[in-house]
Design a protein around this motif. Structure first.
Motif, PDB file in Angstrom:
ATOM      1  N   GLN A 135      -1.325   8.515   8.776  1.00  0.00           N
ATOM      2  CA  GLN A 135      -0.181   7.669   9.105  1.00  0.00           C
ATOM      3  C   GLN A 135      -0.627   6.282   9.571  1.00  0.00           C
ATOM      4  O   GLN A 135       0.005   5.279   9.240  1.00  0.00           O
ATOM      5  CB  GLN A 135       0.671   8.337  10.186  1.00  0.00           C
ATOM      6  CG  GLN A 135       1.538   9.470   9.663  1.00  0.00           C
ATOM      7  CD  GLN A 135       2.667   9.795  10.623  1.00  0.00           C
ATOM      8  OE1 GLN A 135       2.495   9.783  11.830  1.00  0.00           O
ATOM      9  NE2 GLN A 135       3.843  10.082  10.080  1.00  0.00           N
ATOM     10  N   ALA A 136      -1.719   6.233  10.347  1.00  0.00           N
ATOM     11  CA  ALA A 136      -2.229   4.948  10.817  1.00  0.00           C
ATOM     12  C   ALA A 136      -2.660   4.068   9.644  1.00  0.00           C
ATOM     13  O   ALA A 136      -2.414   2.850   9.639  1.00  0.00           O
ATOM     14  CB  ALA A 136      -3.399   5.174  11.776  1.00  0.00           C
ATOM     15  N   VAL A 137      -3.304   4.679   8.646  1.00  0.00           N
ATOM     16  CA  VAL A 137      -3.726   3.930   7.463  1.00  0.00           C
ATOM     17  C   VAL A 137      -2.520   3.396   6.704  1.00  0.00           C
ATOM     18  O   VAL A 137      -2.480   2.224   6.291  1.00  0.00           O
ATOM     19  CB  VAL A 137      -4.604   4.809   6.550  1.00  0.00           C
ATOM     20  CG1 VAL A 137      -4.837   4.126   5.204  1.00  0.00           C
ATOM     21  CG2 VAL A 137      -5.932   5.119   7.221  1.00  0.00           C
ATOM     22  N   MET A 138      -1.498   4.243   6.528  1.00  0.00           N
ATOM     23  CA  MET A 138      -0.320   3.808   5.774  1.00  0.00           C
ATOM     24  C   MET A 138       0.461   2.739   6.527  1.00  0.00           C
ATOM     25  O   MET A 138       1.114   1.896   5.899  1.00  0.00           O
ATOM     26  CB  MET A 138       0.585   5.002   5.457  1.00  0.00           C
ATOM     27  CG  MET A 138      -0.015   5.985   4.443  1.00  0.00           C
ATOM     28  SD  MET A 138      -0.765   5.191   2.980  1.00  0.00           S
ATOM     29  CE  MET A 138       0.633   4.333   2.264  1.00  0.00           C
ATOM     30  N   ARG A 139       0.406   2.749   7.844  1.00  0.00           N
ATOM     31  CA  ARG A 139       1.076   1.689   8.601  1.00  0.00           C
ATOM     32  C   ARG A 139       0.458   0.327   8.283  1.00  0.00           C
ATOM     33  O   ARG A 139       1.146  -0.696   8.294  1.00  0.00           O
ATOM     34  CB  ARG A 139       1.007   1.977  10.101  1.00  0.00           C
ATOM     35  CG  ARG A 139       2.056   2.966  10.588  1.00  0.00           C
ATOM     36  CD  ARG A 139       2.204   2.932  12.103  1.00  0.00           C
ATOM     37  NE  ARG A 139       1.003   3.381  12.790  1.00  0.00           N
ATOM     38  CZ  ARG A 139       0.766   4.657  13.114  1.00  0.00           C
ATOM     39  NH1 ARG A 139       1.651   5.595  12.803  1.00  0.00           N
ATOM     40  NH2 ARG A 139      -0.337   4.990  13.741  1.00  0.00           N
ATOM     41  N   VAL A 140      -0.835   0.313   8.013  1.00  0.00           N
ATOM     42  CA  VAL A 140      -1.497  -0.936   7.610  1.00  0.00           C
ATOM     43  C   VAL A 140      -1.161  -1.270   6.159  1.00  0.00           C
ATOM     44  O   VAL A 140      -0.762  -2.393   5.835  1.00  0.00           O
ATOM     45  CB  VAL A 140      -3.029  -0.831   7.791  1.00  0.00           C
ATOM     46  CG1 VAL A 140      -3.719  -2.066   7.211  1.00  0.00           C
ATOM     47  CG2 VAL A 140      -3.387  -0.668   9.253  1.00  0.00           C
ATOM     48  N   LEU A 141      -1.303  -0.283   5.278  1.00  0.00           N
ATOM     49  CA  LEU A 141      -1.166  -0.540   3.845  1.00  0.00           C
ATOM     50  C   LEU A 141       0.253  -0.909   3.428  1.00  0.00           C
ATOM     51  O   LEU A 141       0.444  -1.617   2.439  1.00  0.00           O
ATOM     52  CB  LEU A 141      -1.633   0.680   3.046  1.00  0.00           C
ATOM     53  CG  LEU A 141      -3.125   1.011   3.128  1.00  0.00           C
ATOM     54  CD1 LEU A 141      -3.432   2.260   2.313  1.00  0.00           C
ATOM     55  CD2 LEU A 141      -3.977  -0.159   2.649  1.00  0.00           C
ATOM     56  N   ARG A 166      -4.944   2.888 -11.599  1.00  0.00           N
ATOM     57  CA  ARG A 166      -4.908   3.895 -10.533  1.00  0.00           C
ATOM     58  C   ARG A 166      -4.815   3.306  -9.136  1.00  0.00           C
ATOM     59  O   ARG A 166      -5.010   3.992  -8.150  1.00  0.00           O
ATOM     60  CB  ARG A 166      -6.115   4.828 -10.633  1.00  0.00           C
ATOM     61  CG  ARG A 166      -7.474   4.256 -10.361  1.00  0.00           C
ATOM     62  CD  ARG A 166      -8.552   5.312 -10.591  1.00  0.00           C
ATOM     63  NE  ARG A 166      -9.849   4.939 -10.055  1.00  0.00           N
ATOM     64  CZ  ARG A 166     -10.271   5.252  -8.836  1.00  0.00           C
ATOM     65  NH1 ARG A 166      -9.485   5.948  -8.035  1.00  0.00           N
ATOM     66  NH2 ARG A 166     -11.467   4.895  -8.418  1.00  0.00           N
ATOM     67  N   ILE A 167      -4.456   2.025  -9.029  1.00  0.00           N
ATOM     68  CA  ILE A 167      -4.412   1.386  -7.721  1.00  0.00           C
ATOM     69  C   ILE A 167      -3.306   1.968  -6.848  1.00  0.00           C
ATOM     70  O   ILE A 167      -3.492   2.159  -5.639  1.00  0.00           O
ATOM     71  CB  ILE A 167      -4.261  -0.155  -7.864  1.00  0.00           C
ATOM     72  CG1 ILE A 167      -4.349  -0.832  -6.489  1.00  0.00           C
ATOM     73  CG2 ILE A 167      -2.965  -0.529  -8.566  1.00  0.00           C
ATOM     74  CD1 ILE A 167      -5.649  -0.641  -5.782  1.00  0.00           C
ATOM     75  N   THR A 168      -2.145   2.271  -7.423  1.00  0.00           N
ATOM     76  CA  THR A 168      -1.043   2.794  -6.610  1.00  0.00           C
ATOM     77  C   THR A 168      -1.398   4.157  -6.035  1.00  0.00           C
ATOM     78  O   THR A 168      -1.186   4.416  -4.841  1.00  0.00           O
ATOM     79  CB  THR A 168       0.247   2.882  -7.447  1.00  0.00           C
ATOM     80  OG1 THR A 168       0.572   1.577  -7.934  1.00  0.00           O
ATOM     81  CG2 THR A 168       1.406   3.398  -6.610  1.00  0.00           C
ATOM     82  N   ARG A 169      -1.939   5.037  -6.848  1.00  0.00           N
ATOM     83  CA  ARG A 169      -2.339   6.363  -6.360  1.00  0.00           C
ATOM     84  C   ARG A 169      -3.439   6.230  -5.298  1.00  0.00           C
ATOM     85  O   ARG A 169      -3.424   6.937  -4.287  1.00  0.00           O
ATOM     86  CB  ARG A 169      -2.835   7.214  -7.533  1.00  0.00           C
ATOM     87  CG  ARG A 169      -3.332   8.606  -7.128  1.00  0.00           C
ATOM     88  CD  ARG A 169      -2.210   9.469  -6.600  1.00  0.00           C
ATOM     89  NE  ARG A 169      -2.683  10.739  -6.112  1.00  0.00           N
ATOM     90  CZ  ARG A 169      -2.854  11.824  -6.864  1.00  0.00           C
ATOM     91  NH1 ARG A 169      -2.581  11.768  -8.174  1.00  0.00           N
ATOM     92  NH2 ARG A 169      -3.278  12.954  -6.344  1.00  0.00           N
ATOM     93  N   PHE A 170      -4.364   5.329  -5.517  1.00  0.00           N
ATOM     94  CA  PHE A 170      -5.462   5.108  -4.574  1.00  0.00           C
ATOM     95  C   PHE A 170      -4.930   4.687  -3.206  1.00  0.00           C
ATOM     96  O   PHE A 170      -5.334   5.223  -2.176  1.00  0.00           O
ATOM     97  CB  PHE A 170      -6.397   4.041  -5.134  1.00  0.00           C
ATOM     98  CG  PHE A 170      -7.469   3.583  -4.183  1.00  0.00           C
ATOM     99  CD1 PHE A 170      -8.587   4.361  -3.952  1.00  0.00           C
ATOM    100  CD2 PHE A 170      -7.360   2.364  -3.517  1.00  0.00           C
ATOM    101  CE1 PHE A 170      -9.588   3.941  -3.070  1.00  0.00           C
ATOM    102  CE2 PHE A 170      -8.346   1.929  -2.642  1.00  0.00           C
ATOM    103  CZ  PHE A 170      -9.458   2.730  -2.414  1.00  0.00           C
ATOM    104  N   LEU A 171      -4.027   3.723  -3.172  1.00  0.00           N
ATOM    105  CA  LEU A 171      -3.510   3.215  -1.903  1.00  0.00           C
ATOM    106  C   LEU A 171      -2.511   4.165  -1.259  1.00  0.00           C
ATOM    107  O   LEU A 171      -2.355   4.167  -0.029  1.00  0.00           O
ATOM    108  CB  LEU A 171      -2.860   1.844  -2.122  1.00  0.00           C
ATOM    109  CG  LEU A 171      -3.794   0.705  -2.550  1.00  0.00           C
ATOM    110  CD1 LEU A 171      -2.999  -0.554  -2.821  1.00  0.00           C
ATOM    111  CD2 LEU A 171      -4.866   0.440  -1.494  1.00  0.00           C
ATOM    112  N   ASN A 172      -1.833   4.958  -2.066  1.00  0.00           N
ATOM    113  CA  ASN A 172      -0.752   5.804  -1.556  1.00  0.00           C
ATOM    114  C   ASN A 172      -1.214   7.205  -1.190  1.00  0.00           C
ATOM    115  O   ASN A 172      -0.403   8.025  -0.762  1.00  0.00           O
ATOM    116  CB  ASN A 172       0.372   5.894  -2.596  1.00  0.00           C
ATOM    117  CG  ASN A 172       1.739   5.892  -1.951  1.00  0.00           C
ATOM    118  OD1 ASN A 172       1.963   5.254  -0.929  1.00  0.00           O
ATOM    119  ND2 ASN A 172       2.666   6.627  -2.538  1.00  0.00           N
ATOM    120  N   VAL A 173      -2.512   7.492  -1.337  1.00  0.00           N
ATOM    121  CA  VAL A 173      -2.988   8.859  -1.143  1.00  0.00           C
ATOM    122  C   VAL A 173      -2.777   9.337   0.282  1.00  0.00           C
ATOM    123  O   VAL A 173      -2.526  10.526   0.526  1.00  0.00           O
ATOM    124  CB  VAL A 173      -4.478   8.970  -1.555  1.00  0.00           C
ATOM    125  CG1 VAL A 173      -5.369   8.192  -0.591  1.00  0.00           C
ATOM    126  CG2 VAL A 173      -4.914  10.418  -1.624  1.00  0.00           C
TER     127      VAL A 173
END
Length: 325
Positions: free
Chosen positions: A174-180, A149-156
């Protein structure tokens, strides 16, 4: 090395141990790392032989060269209170919501909210700076959920940003996804040289790549020492039982008479050799599968004495020597 190191792996592969060793390796030579736990198991506290981690960053180890490892166990309820205070200035109202159980209800029922809070808190630690504009931590290491479930966890947060089109929630996601999804992040997968963990690692890497999340390295944990190579194993398979018995007798292990101790040892010894040969073949096959993933690979030894704090430092040294620092 990326500033956010996410460590995942199939259950039982030792991902928490690897995450802890990586945090120590990255803290060497005066650096500061933050080791983040998101699953509430307190596995980090057990590894470092310290009391249970609170919801606050606390120094738990000193690395060679004077570096520091800090740790944080993220509590989703308290993270939500932080979130409400940050964006909505609820203050006492937030604490009142917690008392009546609303915070617990929200983190349990709202789809994906728990993961949003966990990833958001980790990314906040990555971005945080002091008054002089320097990063508080050189690296943040996350002991993340299992591979499945790592992809779903990081992509939420991508999903949340799509649902909330405007406002602070959208901006935070959006700020979180810019880091991830940047070079600041690397997702490492821990595996064993066994068929199921290796297959789950391959599947996890494919999912991460499809989601455009940055895959880091494959870390093979608990690798047994190689006692015999392929040529030696071929000799073991072909050696006559009588020759083994004679060699044992010559070494003083039982007499030469028929049915003696030496002959009794032949069967168990050859059975053990056969078992080793089968394991050697399996590990050779799994290394070939991992090689096809086209990622840097590191191997950590199986520690004969079991895992303790000294063993953790030993694994950290292995990772540094293999270039993970």
């Amino acid at each position: 090395m990326s500033r956010l190191q996410v460590v995942s792996g199939k259950g039982g592969t030792g991902k928490t141990t690897v995450a802890a060793a990586l945090a120590l390796a990255l803290a060497t030579e005066g650096k500061r790392t933050l080791l983040v736990e998101v699953e509430g198991r307190q596995g980090i506290a057990q590894l470092f032989e310290t009391e249970a981690l609170p919801y606050q960053e606390r120094k738990i180890a000193v690395a060679p060269g004077g570096g520091e490892v800090h740790a944080l166990a993220i509590d989703p309820e308290l993270a939500l209170l932080d979130y409400l205070q940050m964006f909505y200035k609820l203050g006492g109202a937030g604490r009142a919501l917690k008392k009546i159980g609303a915070i617990d209800f929200a983190t349990t029922v709202a789809p994906g909210l728990r993961d949003v809070l966990l990833t958001g808190k980790a990314c906040e630690a990555v971005r945080r700076k002091d008054k002089a504009g320097r990063f508080i931590y050189d690296h943040v290491v996350m002991d993340a959920p299992p591979t499945g479930r790592i992809t779903r966890f990081l992509n939420v947060n991508d999903e949340v940003a799509g649902l909330a089109k405007i406002g602070p929630i959208h901006n935070q996601a959006q700020a979180v996804m810019r880091v991830l999804k940047s070079k600041q992040t690397a997702v490492h997968l821990v595996t064993l040289l066994e068929e199921m963990p290796v297959q789950e690692t391959a599947d996890g890497i494919a999912e991460l790549r499809a989601a455009r999340l940055p895959v880091g390295r494959v870390i093979v944990n608990m690798v047994r020492p190689q006692v015999l190579d392929a040529a030696d194993l071929e000799l073991v398979r072909s050696v006559p039982r009588t020759a083994v018995a004679q060699s044992l007798s010559a070494a003083g292990l039982g007499g030469a008479r028929r049915g003696g101790k030496a002959e009794q040892l032949v069967g168990p010894l050859l059975a053990q050799a056969t078992e080793y040969a089968e394991r050697y073949a399996l590990e050779h096959e799994q290394r070939a599968v991992l090689a096809e993933l086209d990622l840097p690979r590191h191997e950590l030894p199986l520690l004969a004495e079991g895992m303790d704090l000294a063993g953790l430092y030993e694994l950290a040294t292995e990772l540094r020597e293999q270039g993970m620092s």
